[in-house]
Design a protein around this motif. Sequence first.
Motif, PDB file in Angstrom:
ATOM      1  N   LYS A  25       6.743 -15.740 -26.981  1.00  0.00           N
ATOM      2  CA  LYS A  25       7.019 -14.978 -28.205  1.00  0.00           C
ATOM      3  C   LYS A  25       6.558 -13.530 -28.019  1.00  0.00           C
ATOM      4  O   LYS A  25       7.270 -12.594 -28.378  1.00  0.00           O
ATOM      5  CB  LYS A  25       6.308 -15.623 -29.398  1.00  0.00           C
ATOM      6  CG  LYS A  25       6.478 -14.927 -30.713  1.00  0.00           C
ATOM      7  CD  LYS A  25       7.760 -15.330 -31.357  1.00  0.00           C
ATOM      8  CE  LYS A  25       7.832 -14.839 -32.786  1.00  0.00           C
ATOM      9  NZ  LYS A  25       9.123 -15.125 -33.374  1.00  0.00           N
ATOM     10  N   ASP A  73      11.239 -24.682 -34.902  1.00  0.00           N
ATOM     11  CA  ASP A  73      12.187 -23.734 -35.485  1.00  0.00           C
ATOM     12  C   ASP A  73      11.683 -22.308 -35.286  1.00  0.00           C
ATOM     13  O   ASP A  73      12.448 -21.424 -34.899  1.00  0.00           O
ATOM     14  CB  ASP A  73      12.386 -24.026 -36.974  1.00  0.00           C
ATOM     15  CG  ASP A  73      13.466 -23.157 -37.583  1.00  0.00           C
ATOM     16  OD1 ASP A  73      14.653 -23.386 -37.259  1.00  0.00           O
ATOM     17  OD2 ASP A  73      13.129 -22.246 -38.361  1.00  0.00           O
ATOM     18  N   LYS A  76      12.113 -21.241 -31.848  1.00  0.00           N
ATOM     19  CA  LYS A  76      13.514 -21.379 -31.437  1.00  0.00           C
ATOM     20  C   LYS A  76      13.661 -22.328 -30.239  1.00  0.00           C
ATOM     21  O   LYS A  76      14.269 -21.992 -29.212  1.00  0.00           O
ATOM     22  CB  LYS A  76      14.144 -20.019 -31.154  1.00  0.00           C
ATOM     23  CG  LYS A  76      14.190 -19.135 -32.380  1.00  0.00           C
ATOM     24  CD  LYS A  76      14.806 -17.794 -32.075  1.00  0.00           C
ATOM     25  CE  LYS A  76      14.909 -16.860 -33.240  1.00  0.00           C
ATOM     26  NZ  LYS A  76      14.147 -17.007 -34.407  1.00  0.00           N
TER      27      LYS A  76
END
Length: 111
Positions: A25, A73, A76
Amino acid sequence: MINETTLLYYTTSIEMVLKELRAEKGINMGLTKPASQSFINTDFEHKYGITINMGRNESNPNFEMKTLFYLCDYFKISIIDFFKRVSNIHEKEIIQFLEDKGKRKKSRTKK
């Protein structure tokens, strides 16, 4: 057969994958280091309206499946891919991770 070592290795694998996802991330955001746990907590709350504690989720990955669905979620990744990553971590990597974690913990308590 499931024993305490098997459970420890499995939960450690989950911890390792969560840390990897947080690092990815950060890279995807253009950072040179993983996104911080506090950033994830704040961003997660902004996106979903739910408060999480990423540090607790990483260090004690015994959370609800609902939390896992949200985390997947958020990062991703599908649930299937999450568990594929968990199962692809080799025992040697887990042992090394646990040793390093123990060393970090000891160095913090000495100060």
